[in-house]
Structures are given as C-alpha cells and as structure tokens.
Design an enzyme around this catalytic site. Structure first.
Site, PDB file in Angstrom:
ATOM      1  N   HIS A  54       0.861  -1.184   0.000  1.00 37.76           N
ATOM      2  CA  HIS A  54       0.000   0.000   0.000  1.00 37.76           C
ATOM      3  C   HIS A  54       0.893   1.227   0.000  1.00 37.76           C
ATOM      4  O   HIS A  54       1.980   1.219   0.600  1.00 37.76           O
ATOM      5  CB  HIS A  54      -0.910   0.001   1.232  1.00 37.76           C
ATOM      6  CG  HIS A  54      -2.034   0.976   1.150  1.00 37.76           C
ATOM      7  ND1 HIS A  54      -1.879   2.311   1.454  1.00 37.76           N
ATOM      8  CD2 HIS A  54      -3.344   0.821   0.788  1.00 37.76           C
ATOM      9  CE1 HIS A  54      -3.043   2.930   1.295  1.00 37.76           C
ATOM     10  NE2 HIS A  54      -3.939   2.068   0.882  1.00 37.76           N
ATOM     11  N   ASP A  81      -7.956  -4.335  -0.470  1.00 36.41           N
ATOM     12  CA  ASP A  81      -8.437  -4.679  -1.811  1.00 36.41           C
ATOM     13  C   ASP A  81      -8.237  -6.150  -2.140  1.00 36.41           C
ATOM     14  O   ASP A  81      -8.946  -6.702  -2.983  1.00 36.41           O
ATOM     15  CB  ASP A  81      -7.715  -3.824  -2.860  1.00 36.41           C
ATOM     16  CG  ASP A  81      -7.960  -2.346  -2.660  1.00 36.41           C
ATOM     17  OD1 ASP A  81      -9.139  -1.962  -2.572  1.00 36.41           O
ATOM     18  OD2 ASP A  81      -6.992  -1.579  -2.582  1.00 36.41           O
TER      19      ASP A  81
END
Length: 428
Positions: free
Chosen positions: A306, A363
C-alpha cells in the site's frame, strides 16, 4: 510546547519557518511564506511530504498499521459499530447517543428517495454504460434538482446536502446497476436498514419478495465502514480542491467519484480479483510468486502492499474475517477463495515479501467478497464511492468551516521554452 522554527537556506538567504504539531503524527513545517521570503517554491510530486490542510477526521500511521476515525481504531468500529453510526461520528466528531443515532437514522431514511425525474435522466445513457460513468453524471446533476441545499455559506443547507448525499447514494448506485442489467428500478424500503435497503434495491425485483440475508447485510455494512474515509487520498483531495473554489457539494462529490474511478485508486480490488482468477488454482501460486519476484517480468501481485501502509493494513484483518464469514454463510465453494487464502499464507511466510513489507491490503479481500455476494466487477468502484461519500462530505464540511482555507492553487517547476517571438507560418 512551542517548537523551534525550521531554518531553510536557499542561496545566500536563510529564513525561519514555523513548525506546527498535531495531536499525534509528524510535525509540519509551515512554508506558506517561503516564496515571498526567498522567491522559491518547494517541489513535491504526489504531495508525499506535503500537508495540504489541517484535519481532525482521520489519522493514519502507515508504519505501524494504524487507522483512526476521530480517534477510534478502525477495527473496533468495524466489529462493534454500524455504518450509520460511523457516518454520524465522522460528521459530528463524537459517537452518538441512542437517541441521536435514532434521529440521524430517521433523517437519512427519509432522504433515500431521489427525484422521480432522475429516472428519465438514467435513460439518456447507453444500456451498456459503465455504472461509474452513470454515477458521475447523476451525482453531478443532483444540484439541478435540489436547489435548496447548494448555498455553501448556509450551515443548514450544508447539513441538508450532506444528509441527502449519504442517503441517496445507495439509491443512485442501485439504479445504476439496475439500468445496466435491464431491470426495473426498485424504490427504497424505509423498514430496512441503510445497508439492507441497498441490497434490496440492488438485487430485489418487483415480481417476488426479497429477503435480506443477515450475514450479507453485516458483511456489506462492515465493508462500508472500512471504506468510509482514508485521510487525504487522491479522491478526497479532489473533493477538497473542487470545494475550495466554492463549487456546490454535489459537484464536489461528483469530482471525487471521477477521481476514484482511476484504476490506481478505486479499481484496485477489481485488479486483485482478476489476478486471483488468472492464477486459477492453488497449485499455480508458486509460479506466480516467482514471476512477482522476477524484475524482468511485468507481472505484479495485486492487493499486496500500500502506498501509505508499510505494515499490515488494519482494514485487511477485518476483511479477511468477513471473507470467511460470507463464504461460510453462503456455503460457497470457489477456487478463487482457496487461491486467496493460500496465496496470503505463502506470501506472509516468504522472506521476499516480508523484507519488502508487501502485506495483503483491503483490496485483496474485498473483491472476492463482493463477487461472492453477486456484484459484477464493474460495480466494485461504485460500492467504494457509496461508502466513501460520507468521508468526502465530512472532509468538505471541515474545509468549508476552516478559516485558513483558500482556493487550491499548486505551483510548478516550469521546464518549457523561454519566451520567444511568434514566426509567421510562411517563414517556419
């Protein structure tokens, strides 16, 4: 405690810049007078070292894997709260009492219907239009239907616009889905919860009664909480930048939706699901892990790592639990589910991923869950927009109320031609 000022030297000039501290997090150097004092700008593509605003909404510590909304850890909110309670918290700064939550819930429920003429607006789109294209257009058009809540100088109109956006977004999203599959629109049902109502409007049909599955309702509510706000990301910064010009709230949120549509932002869960489907079966995982480690191979493991989190994404822990609950409740057997769990386990124990801090993010799991519930991939970013609306609205309200806010006007490092004279076309 007063911080010692920072000293900035440029050429033969040395100036002092105030250093400001928040309640937690790194200090910031206030460089607002830098250009006037030195004639120089700072250069920070992507704004990775720039605080563009002051905010009391959301705090992220990426190195430690911390995400707080108004001080409350995201894990506690996702497991113990409800989405509308989190909405109230983000908008008002404190968790509501039971009476306050009941009043807020009634207010949101009363605003869930959209103007009937909006249904004709939908029919102007091609049947195969992407739901996010529809969302951009419809949300932007809301200002043409709700003139009584576009005066941003009026706190009461701002409050009404905020409630309308949070309330109507599930209806608008469900209508975008229904239009794309050729089914009739389903009106809101005030007896249902915020999330249950959205599920009915999305998957219900007039020909038969729709019963909301409790496990699916709980999972969707949790997904909404996990996506409610995420500090000054690209779409939130877009909403603030649009709002800084004085644009009406509906236009600002439409701008946020347009930014979220980008695959590097809101489309990451779709990319992760497509990757899991490409891998196909658990026995193929080692091959794809080897490809991910190969610098000469363009393949990348989607859903790992991320931009902000250099530790485990705190939202991913809750999402992993939700993934298991959904598959258990629906008694699903899907190779994608097995691939996801085994890929996660192998990556978390692989020195390469540990060294590079490539942990599964939110995600990685959310696309698998949404697909299992029945959403097509083109709806994933729409659901993200639905949940993030409250964060955008809260950030927009905070910005409007900030006495230091100014219209956004980033500077640049110009590298084009210097001044030159125009040459007539017959002499070029």
């Amino acid at each position: 405690m007063t911080n010692a000022p920072a000293k900035i030297s440029i050429g033969d000039k040395t100036v002092e810049a105030p250093v400001r501290s928040g309640t937690i997090g790194p200090d910031v150097v206030d460089i607002r007078k830098l250009y006037g004092q030195t004639g120089a700008f700072t250069f920070d593509p992507g704004f990775m070292s720039t605080a563009a605003c002051e905010s009391g909404l959301t705090y992220i510590d990426g190195d430690e894997g911390i995400l707080l909304h108004r001080g409350y850890p995201i894990g506690q909110l996702a497991e113990q709260s409800s989405f509308l309670e989190v909405c109230y918290l983000l908008l008002n700064g404190e968790l509501p009492s039971k009476g306050e939550l009941d009043t807020f819930t009634r207010t949101i429920t009363r605003h869930t219907m959209v103007h009937e003429q909006l249904s004709t607006f939908y029919r102007g789109f091609r049947r195969d239009a992407h739901p996010m294209a529809i969302m951009c257009g419809v949300v932007g058009a809301l200002s043409a239907f709700y003139h009584d809540s576009t005066d941003i100088a009026d706190p009461e109109q701002r409050r009404i616009a905020s409630h309308r956006l949070i309330a109507k977004m599930p209806t608008i999203a469900a209508m975008a889905y229904k239009y794309s599959v050729g089914q009739p629109f389903v009106y809101p049902d005030n007896k249902l919860s915020y999330t249950g109502n959205f599920l009915k409007m999305t998957f219900g049909v007039p020909a038969e009664e729709y019963v909301v599955h409790p496990a699916i309702e709980a999972a969707m509510d949790r997904i909404f909480i996990l996506h409610a706000d995420h500090e000054q990301n690209a779409s939130t910064s877009t909403v603030r930048l649009a709002g800084s010009s004085g644009a009406n709230p509906f236009a600002c949120i439409a701008a946020g939706i347009a930014c979220l549509w980008g695959p590097a932002h809101g489309g990451a869960n779709e990319a992760a699901l497509n990757m899991l489907r490409e891998i196909g079966t658990p026995d193929r995982i080692p091959h794809y892990i080897a490809r991910a480690k190969d610098k000469n191979d363009p393949f990348r493991l989607m859903g790992f790592g991320h931009r902000v989190y250099k530790n485990y994404d705190p939202r991913a822990t809750v999402m992993q639990q939700t993934l298991r609950e959904v598959f258990d409740a629906l008694k699903l057997k899907d190779p994608v589910f097995d691939v996801a769990l085994q890929l996660e386990e192998m990556a978390l124990n692989d020195p390469y991923f540990i060294e590079k801090k490539l942990f599964p993010n939110v995600d990685f799991y959310s696309g698998v869950i949404l697909s299992a519930i029945g959403f097509p991939t083109e709806m994933f970013t729409v659901l993200f927009a639905l949940a993030r609306t409250v964060g955008w609205v809260a950030q927009w309200n905070e910005m409007i109320s900030d006495p230091e806010q100014k219209i956004g006007r980033p500077r640049q490092l110009y590298t084009g031609p210097v001044q030159r004279d125009y040459v007539a076309i017959d002499k070029r």
